[in-house]
Design a protein around this motif. Structure first.
Motif, PDB file in Angstrom:
ATOM      1  N   VAL A 200       0.789  -0.960   0.188  1.00  0.00           N
ATOM      2  CA  VAL A 200      -0.157   0.098   0.354  1.00  0.00           C
ATOM      3  C   VAL A 200       0.544   1.036   0.296  1.00  0.00           C
ATOM      4  CG1 VAL A 200      -1.775   1.602   1.482  1.00  0.00           C
ATOM      5  CG2 VAL A 200      -2.376  -0.913   1.086  1.00  0.00           C
ATOM      6  N   ARG A 201       1.705   1.072   0.854  1.00  0.00           N
ATOM      7  CA  ARG A 201       3.140   2.544   0.456  1.00  0.00           C
ATOM      8  C   ARG A 201       3.522   2.528  -0.689  1.00  0.00           C
ATOM      9  NH1 ARG A 201       2.189   6.807   3.635  1.00  0.00           N
ATOM     10  NH2 ARG A 201       4.615   6.481   3.878  1.00  0.00           N
ATOM     11  N   GLY A 202       3.868   1.049  -0.905  1.00  0.00           N
ATOM     12  CA  GLY A 202       4.314   1.870  -2.159  1.00  0.00           C
ATOM     13  C   GLY A 202       4.124   2.031  -3.824  1.00  0.00           C
ATOM     14  N   ALA A 203       2.630   1.071  -3.283  1.00  0.00           N
ATOM     15  CA  ALA A 203       1.195   1.726  -4.281  1.00  0.00           C
ATOM     16  C   ALA A 203       0.995   4.097  -4.064  1.00  0.00           C
ATOM     17  CB  ALA A 203       0.379   1.718  -4.128  1.00  0.00           C
ATOM     18  N   GLY A 237       2.839   6.613   7.425  1.00  0.00           N
ATOM     19  CA  GLY A 237       3.987   6.963   6.734  1.00  0.00           C
ATOM     20  C   GLY A 237       4.680   7.630   7.759  1.00  0.00           C
ATOM     21  N   ILE A 238       4.028   7.357   9.207  1.00  0.00           N
ATOM     22  CA  ILE A 238       4.852   8.289  10.530  1.00  0.00           C
ATOM     23  C   ILE A 238       6.074   7.753  10.594  1.00  0.00           C
ATOM     24  CG2 ILE A 238       5.312   8.734  12.348  1.00  0.00           C
ATOM     25  CD1 ILE A 238       2.703   9.851  10.800  1.00  0.00           C
ATOM     26  N   GLU A 242      12.480   9.750   3.971  1.00  0.00           N
ATOM     27  CA  GLU A 242      11.587  10.362   2.286  1.00  0.00           C
ATOM     28  C   GLU A 242      10.578  10.183   2.183  1.00  0.00           C
ATOM     29  OE1 GLU A 242      14.518   9.900  -0.626  1.00  0.00           O
ATOM     30  OE2 GLU A 242      16.339  10.770   0.633  1.00  0.00           O
ATOM     31  N   ALA A 243       9.357  10.214   2.967  1.00  0.00           N
ATOM     32  CA  ALA A 243       8.176   9.424   2.918  1.00  0.00           C
ATOM     33  C   ALA A 243       7.139  10.270   2.391  1.00  0.00           C
ATOM     34  CB  ALA A 243       7.244   8.818   3.958  1.00  0.00           C
ATOM     35  N   ALA A 285       1.757  13.739  14.906  1.00  0.00           N
ATOM     36  CA  ALA A 285       2.895  13.624  14.314  1.00  0.00           C
ATOM     37  C   ALA A 285       2.956  14.615  12.728  1.00  0.00           C
ATOM     38  CB  ALA A 285       3.152  11.907  13.423  1.00  0.00           C
ATOM     39  N   LEU A 286       1.382  15.110  12.180  1.00  0.00           N
ATOM     40  CA  LEU A 286       1.095  15.439  11.041  1.00  0.00           C
ATOM     41  C   LEU A 286       1.440  16.887  11.060  1.00  0.00           C
ATOM     42  CD1 LEU A 286      -1.569  12.591   9.691  1.00  0.00           C
ATOM     43  CD2 LEU A 286       0.616  12.944   9.450  1.00  0.00           C
TER      44      LEU A 286
END
Length: 414
Positions: A200-203, A237-238, A242-243, A285-286
């Motif tokens: 999911v993060r890669g997508a 992505g916390i 380089e997220a 964290a955002l």
């Protein structure tokens, strides 16, 4: 109760994992090194529109023979997950069934704006946009009692290419049929994104990269039932270096009371209060302007649709509203939207079996629940029902395929 793998580990990775990527997930820098800057832009002009660069006429895409040979070493996007069946409903919703390379199948749903019947069937608003509901797994192990996909068990997780192939197919359909542009994505299809974080993060990285698919991060929503309190931070992505910009987040809550939620989501490990604590930590964290949340709440007649449940929900969300507060927000809203989803008891197969267990609440109950939340100061909406025809429920098109094609769920994942 099922044992959970550590967050960030994909459950039941596809058998071809690690065998190379398609052009859809190939890092842009790598593509640039293969075909040059102009070539990379040309390739993504095709991919962004749902067209296979390999099918373009030689010379028409600005790629030379050497560049084409380099691209041929990567799987064509058309071969990752071709569409094998399409189902259209009366309101224009399109459900696509895609076949994966190992024979498994997965669904994605393209939702255009409501048609303007008086205006010839097209949406009247020139700014109208289409939305795609994306799947992250074949089946799901969470077993939510009201969900057709939950009756399947988990077969396996998708890889990044297979997630992106759904967007590629939908973009192509929208282009061919001149539908309103596809600019909104919701990870609310088959599967639990938190059980497949790497893919999911890669997508998300490819989807929100301006050089590739180019979706706005605010237009991409990832929904999770939150198997554990760590799920929210993992999906946002916390802590990643380089997220990409975090997507919008939705929490499938369905009940604030711990015992009731355990009945509805039997695989939940953490109590709602512990999940809320993890959520608030992730939101903190955002940057303040990114602290927004959609709370999804499926209304089940006689189960969680009473005024007492509305009061519990309003009280439960107070700490989340505080975590999302942004003094610079012009609307002065809390940043937390409760999206009420009246249970859809239509369709056949798994939906028919679930209909014997649950029923759709009356409109009087829906209106009363919404009104009570508003009285408590909660920002709330009722989701407009789309694709309510037969085969509309998530997992229904898959369930209609021949049994021999469905394979068997993983042991212990039903």
């Amino acid at each position: 109760m099922l044992a959970l793998l550590p967050l960030g580990c994909a459950l039941l990775a596809p058998p071809h994992a690690g065998a190379g990527c398609s052009l859809l997930s190939l890092p842009y820098e790598r593509l640039h090194s293969l075909v040059g800057g102009a070539g990379a832009k040309s390739v993504w002009r095709h991919l962004r529109s749902g067209r296979d660069p390999a099918a373009a006429a030689a010379g028409a895409d600005g790629l030379g023979a050497a560049a084409r040979a380099s691209l041929a070493a990567h799987t064509s996007p058309s071969h990752v997950a071709p569409v094998v069946r399409e189902h259209s409903t009366s309101d224009g919703t399109r459900k696509l069934l895609l076949r994966l390379r190992d024979g498994h199948e997965v669904e994605t749903v393209l939702i255009p704006p409501r048609p303007d019947v008086a205006g010839g069937g097209r949406a009247r608003n020139a700014r109208a946009r289409s939305t795609l509901c994306v799947s992250s797994q074949v089946g799901c192990r969470q077993g939510c009692r009201f969900c057709a996909t939950g009756t399947m068990g988990l077969f396996r997780s998708l890889d990044t290419d297979e997630v992106l192939a759904q967007v590629f197919a939908a973009r192509g359909l929208a282009e061919r049929e001149a539908l309103p542009p596809l600019s909104n994505l919701v990870f609310m299809g088959m599967g639990e994104p938190a059980d497949n974080v790497p893919a999911v993060r890669g997508a998300l990285a490819a989807l929100t990269d301006r050089r590739r698919f180019g979706f706005s991060p605010r237009a991409v929503t990832v929904s999770t039932v939150a198997p554990t309190a760590a799920a929210f931070g993992a999906l946002l992505g916390i802590g990643e270096e380089e997220a990409p910009p975090p997507p919008a987040l939705a929490w499938s809550l369905h009940a604030a009371d711990a015992s009731l939620r355990r009945r509805l989501v039997p695989t939940a490990v953490d109590e709602p209060e512990a999940l809320r604590e993890g959520l608030c930590a992730a939101l903190a964290a955002l940057p303040p302007r990114r602290r927004r949340l959609v709370v999804e709440y499926v209304l089940l007649g006689g189960v969680n649709d009473g005024l007492a449940e509305a009061d519990e929900l309003a009280a439960f969300l107070r700490p989340v509203e505080a975590a999302c507060f942004d003094p610079g927000r012009a609307s002065r809203r809390t940043g937390v939207l409760v999206n009420l989803i009246p249970y859809n008891d239509g369709g056949g197969g798994a939906a028919a079996r679930l209909a014997a267990r649950y029923e759709r609440p009356t409109w009087a109950a829906i209106d009363a629940f919404q009104a009570r939340l508003r009285q408590r100061g909660v920002w709330v909406s009722v989701r407009a029902q789309r694709g309510a025809d037969d085969s509309s429920a998530c997992g229904q098109l898959w369930a209609q395929q021949p049994q021999a094609r469905r394979h068997q769920p993983a042991a212990g994942m039903v």
